[in-house]
Scaffold this active site. Structure first.
Site, PDB file in Angstrom:
ATOM      1  CG  ASN A  29      56.437  47.462  48.800  1.00  0.00           C
ATOM      2  OD1 ASN A  29      56.637  48.141  47.981  1.00  0.00           O
ATOM      3  ND2 ASN A  29      57.528  46.346  49.295  1.00  0.00           N
ATOM      4  CB  SER A  30      49.863  48.140  49.838  1.00  0.00           C
ATOM      5  OG  SER A  30      49.854  49.353  49.114  1.00  0.00           O
TER       6      SER A  30
END
Ligand code: C5P
Length: 229
Positions: A29-30
């Site tokens: 995930n960012s």
């Protein structure tokens, strides 16, 4: 720096997790880990005892904070479960990957001309599992939503048995990752509070103020209950 009246043992998760397909490739995930690291630094400066469980991040471990580095969601869960019994407050700020590849290949997958399908399986939801066994502990979570921010975050507060949730909106134009000023919604059992255009350092202070307040109320109720039995 203001010191709390009752120093707490606070466990914080931060950063993304990496779920490897092979030694080179992973899904994630960012997340830079900024808010988790800011919370750890701020809590330590206030005199709390902090353990930070961090996924892969370029950020430096805050001075004086016991920092445990992990890679995957399952490793993060193992470390959280290790420190959970001795913690009074747990703040889950990590952007844990909800899925991982069903198979890990010990050798790098060869590139082929054909398309490839990767089967993903669910990772454990660390925060949800803590909510089920929290007893008197204080649990804080985050919610990143593309729409229905208030409704979805309230639902998450209930479902994960949280005391406080910090919500913010994400869109392709408006990304809350890294440093800058953002808009947040803080939702607890009493109601909600909107904070617009604030930095993650300021947000960390606001979250810890709330946490300390909830601690005092719980301690007060505990003493009151003890006095009555
Ligand atoms: O359900 P959702 O992923 O939106 O919930 C976000 C919150 O749950 C965050 O506080 C995050 O740290 C936590 N979480 C977790 N383990 C997961 C997924 C989310 O602890 N596998």
């Amino acid at each position: 720096m203001r010191k709390p009246h009752f120093p707490c043992k606070i466990l914080i998760t931060a950063g993304p997790t990496h779920e490897h397909l092979d030694p080179v490739r992973f899904i994630t995930n960012s997340s830079t880990g900024t808010i988790g690291y800011e919370l750890a630094r701020c809590a330590q400066e206030r005199g709390h005892k902090v353990v930070l469980i961090s996924g892969p991040s370029h950020l430096e471990a805050p001075k004086g904070v016991k920092t445990v580095r992990v890679t995957s969601a399952r490793q993060m869960k193992r470390e959280v479960d290790r420190y959970f019994p001795a913690s009074q407050c747990i703040i889950c700020a990590a952007a844990v990957s909800d899925f991982r590849p069903a198979r890990f290949h010990a050798k790098k997958n060869k590139k082929t001309e054909a398309d490839t399908v990767v089967r993903l399986i669910k990772n454990p939801d660390i925060l949800l599992s803590l909510g089920r066994k929290k007893k008197g502990r204080i649990l804080v979570g985050f919610a990143l939503e593309t729409d229905n921010l208030l409704k979805n975050s309230r639902e998450k507060l209930e479902r994960k048995n949280l005391d406080l949730i910090i919500a913010n909106k994400i869109s392709l134009q408006d990304s809350p990752f890294g440093r800058g000023r953002f808009n947040y919604l803080l939702i607890d059992r009493q109601g909600r509070d909107e904070r617009n255009g604030i930095t993650k350092t300021a947000l960390a202070g606001i979250i810890l103020d709330r946490l300390e307040k909830i601690c005092y109320v719980m301690l007060y109720l505990y003493i009151l209950k003890g006095g009555m039995t």
